[in-house]
Design a protein around this motif. Structure first.
Motif, mmCIF file in Angstrom:
data_model
loop_
_atom_site.group_PDB
_atom_site.id
_atom_site.type_symbol
_atom_site.label_atom_id
_atom_site.label_comp_id
_atom_site.label_asym_id
_atom_site.label_seq_id
_atom_site.Cartn_x
_atom_site.Cartn_y
_atom_site.Cartn_z
ATOM 1 N N ILE A 51 0.871 -1.160 0.000
ATOM 2 C CA ILE A 51 0.000 0.000 0.000
ATOM 3 C C ILE A 51 0.910 1.212 0.000
ATOM 4 O O ILE A 51 1.672 1.416 0.933
ATOM 5 C CB ILE A 51 -0.926 0.006 1.232
ATOM 6 C CG1 ILE A 51 -1.803 -1.246 1.239
ATOM 7 C CG2 ILE A 51 -1.767 1.261 1.279
ATOM 8 C CD1 ILE A 51 -2.591 -1.438 2.490
ATOM 9 N N GLY A 52 0.841 1.997 -1.040
ATOM 10 C CA GLY A 52 1.701 3.162 -1.138
ATOM 11 C C GLY A 52 2.881 2.891 -2.046
ATOM 12 O O GLY A 52 2.890 1.956 -2.831
ATOM 13 N N SER A 53 3.906 3.719 -1.923
ATOM 14 C CA SER A 53 5.077 3.621 -2.786
ATOM 15 C C SER A 53 6.233 2.978 -2.051
ATOM 16 O O SER A 53 6.351 3.047 -0.837
ATOM 17 C CB SER A 53 5.511 5.010 -3.249
ATOM 18 O OG SER A 53 4.515 5.595 -4.031
ATOM 19 N N SER A 54 7.060 2.345 -2.826
ATOM 20 C CA SER A 54 8.256 1.726 -2.277
ATOM 21 C C SER A 54 9.310 1.725 -3.353
ATOM 22 O O SER A 54 9.018 1.845 -4.534
ATOM 23 C CB SER A 54 7.948 0.302 -1.822
ATOM 24 O OG SER A 54 9.134 -0.302 -1.361
ATOM 25 N N GLY A 55 10.528 1.596 -2.941
ATOM 26 C CA GLY A 55 11.610 1.482 -3.907
ATOM 27 C C GLY A 55 11.578 0.108 -4.525
ATOM 28 O O GLY A 55 10.631 -0.281 -5.190
ATOM 29 N N ILE A 56 12.556 -0.681 -4.236
ATOM 30 C CA ILE A 56 12.649 -2.029 -4.770
ATOM 31 C C ILE A 56 12.280 -3.009 -3.665
ATOM 32 O O ILE A 56 12.830 -2.948 -2.565
ATOM 33 C CB ILE A 56 14.076 -2.316 -5.269
ATOM 34 C CG1 ILE A 56 14.442 -1.350 -6.396
ATOM 35 C CG2 ILE A 56 14.208 -3.746 -5.729
ATOM 36 C CD1 ILE A 56 15.895 -1.448 -6.803
ATOM 37 N N ILE A 57 11.346 -3.889 -3.954
ATOM 38 C CA ILE A 57 11.008 -4.948 -3.025
ATOM 39 C C ILE A 57 11.656 -6.215 -3.568
ATOM 40 O O ILE A 57 11.276 -6.713 -4.618
ATOM 41 C CB ILE A 57 9.485 -5.138 -2.882
ATOM 42 C CG1 ILE A 57 8.864 -3.883 -2.303
ATOM 43 C CG2 ILE A 57 9.174 -6.336 -2.013
ATOM 44 C CD1 ILE A 57 7.363 -3.951 -2.183
ATOM 45 N N LYS A 58 12.656 -6.687 -2.856
ATOM 46 C CA LYS A 58 13.359 -7.884 -3.292
ATOM 47 C C LYS A 58 12.706 -9.096 -2.634
ATOM 48 O O LYS A 58 12.658 -9.183 -1.410
ATOM 49 C CB LYS A 58 14.830 -7.810 -2.894
ATOM 50 C CG LYS A 58 15.575 -6.696 -3.591
ATOM 51 C CD LYS A 58 17.022 -6.666 -3.167
ATOM 52 C CE LYS A 58 17.751 -5.536 -3.865
ATOM 53 N NZ LYS A 58 19.142 -5.442 -3.427
ATOM 54 N N PRO A 59 12.195 -10.030 -3.428
ATOM 55 C CA PRO A 59 11.580 -11.214 -2.829
ATOM 56 C C PRO A 59 12.641 -12.075 -2.164
ATOM 57 O O PRO A 59 13.746 -12.230 -2.679
ATOM 58 C CB PRO A 59 10.943 -11.926 -4.015
ATOM 59 C CG PRO A 59 11.662 -11.424 -5.205
ATOM 60 C CD PRO A 59 12.130 -10.044 -4.879
ATOM 61 N N ALA A 60 12.310 -12.582 -1.001
ATOM 62 C CA ALA A 60 13.234 -13.454 -0.279
ATOM 63 C C ALA A 60 12.436 -14.531 0.436
ATOM 64 O O ALA A 60 11.433 -14.250 1.075
ATOM 65 C CB ALA A 60 14.039 -12.642 0.728
ATOM 66 N N SER A 61 12.869 -15.744 0.278
ATOM 67 C CA SER A 61 12.242 -16.866 0.959
ATOM 68 C C SER A 61 13.361 -17.755 1.485
ATOM 69 O O SER A 61 14.202 -18.227 0.720
ATOM 70 C CB SER A 61 11.350 -17.635 -0.007
ATOM 71 O OG SER A 61 10.755 -18.719 0.663
ATOM 72 N N TYR A 62 13.382 -17.965 2.786
ATOM 73 C CA TYR A 62 14.459 -18.723 3.403
ATOM 74 C C TYR A 62 13.894 -19.978 4.054
ATOM 75 O O TYR A 62 12.833 -19.947 4.651
ATOM 76 C CB TYR A 62 15.176 -17.873 4.453
ATOM 77 C CG TYR A 62 15.714 -16.588 3.891
ATOM 78 C CD1 TYR A 62 16.847 -16.575 3.097
ATOM 79 C CD2 TYR A 62 15.067 -15.387 4.140
ATOM 80 C CE1 TYR A 62 17.333 -15.394 2.573
ATOM 81 C CE2 TYR A 62 15.548 -14.203 3.620
ATOM 82 C CZ TYR A 62 16.688 -14.210 2.836
ATOM 83 O OH TYR A 62 17.161 -13.041 2.319
ATOM 84 N N LEU A 63 14.616 -21.064 3.948
ATOM 85 C CA LEU A 63 14.213 -22.326 4.541
ATOM 86 C C LEU A 63 15.352 -22.804 5.429
ATOM 87 O O LEU A 63 16.461 -23.037 4.955
ATOM 88 C CB LEU A 63 13.925 -23.356 3.450
ATOM 89 C CG LEU A 63 13.512 -24.749 3.904
ATOM 90 C CD1 LEU A 63 12.190 -24.675 4.674
ATOM 91 C CD2 LEU A 63 13.360 -25.670 2.713
ATOM 92 N N TYR A 64 15.077 -22.882 6.716
ATOM 93 C CA TYR A 64 16.096 -23.289 7.675
ATOM 94 C C TYR A 64 15.648 -24.551 8.393
ATOM 95 O O TYR A 64 14.484 -24.730 8.698
ATOM 96 C CB TYR A 64 16.339 -22.187 8.714
ATOM 97 C CG TYR A 64 16.898 -20.916 8.137
ATOM 98 C CD1 TYR A 64 18.212 -20.856 7.703
ATOM 99 C CD2 TYR A 64 16.117 -19.783 8.034
ATOM 100 C CE1 TYR A 64 18.733 -19.685 7.177
ATOM 101 C CE2 TYR A 64 16.624 -18.607 7.513
ATOM 102 C CZ TYR A 64 17.940 -18.568 7.096
ATOM 103 O OH TYR A 64 18.457 -17.411 6.585
#
Length: 73
Positions: free
Chosen positions: A27-40
């Motif tokens: 919602i609103g503005s953002s720069g770059i949203i980098k997707p990240a998914s981590y499995l530990y």
């Protein structure tokens, strides 16, 4: 080049029909949203998980669904 954005957002009603793992609701503005998914493996498990048991001892292809614990409107 840098952009500086000042926003004022008023949301009276927001309906989200579905969201899943690694989803982004913006919602609103953002720069770059980098997707990240981590499995530990924090539990140190070395073998696969045991098979899931059937609810209420039901076997076969029939599915049993329970009503939600919270009333949905």
């Amino acid at each position: 080049m840098n952009f500086y954005i000042q926003q004022s957002i008023h949301i009276n009603f927001l309906k989200v029909s579905g969201i899943s793992n690694s989803s982004v609701l913006q919602i609103g503005s953002s720069g770059i949203i980098k997707p990240a998914s981590y499995l530990y493996n924090t539990g140190g498990f070395t073998a696969p998980a045991p098979e899931a048991s059937k609810p209420n001892g039901v076997s076969g292809g029939t599915s049993v669904t329970k009503p939600p614990s919270v009333p949905l409107t």
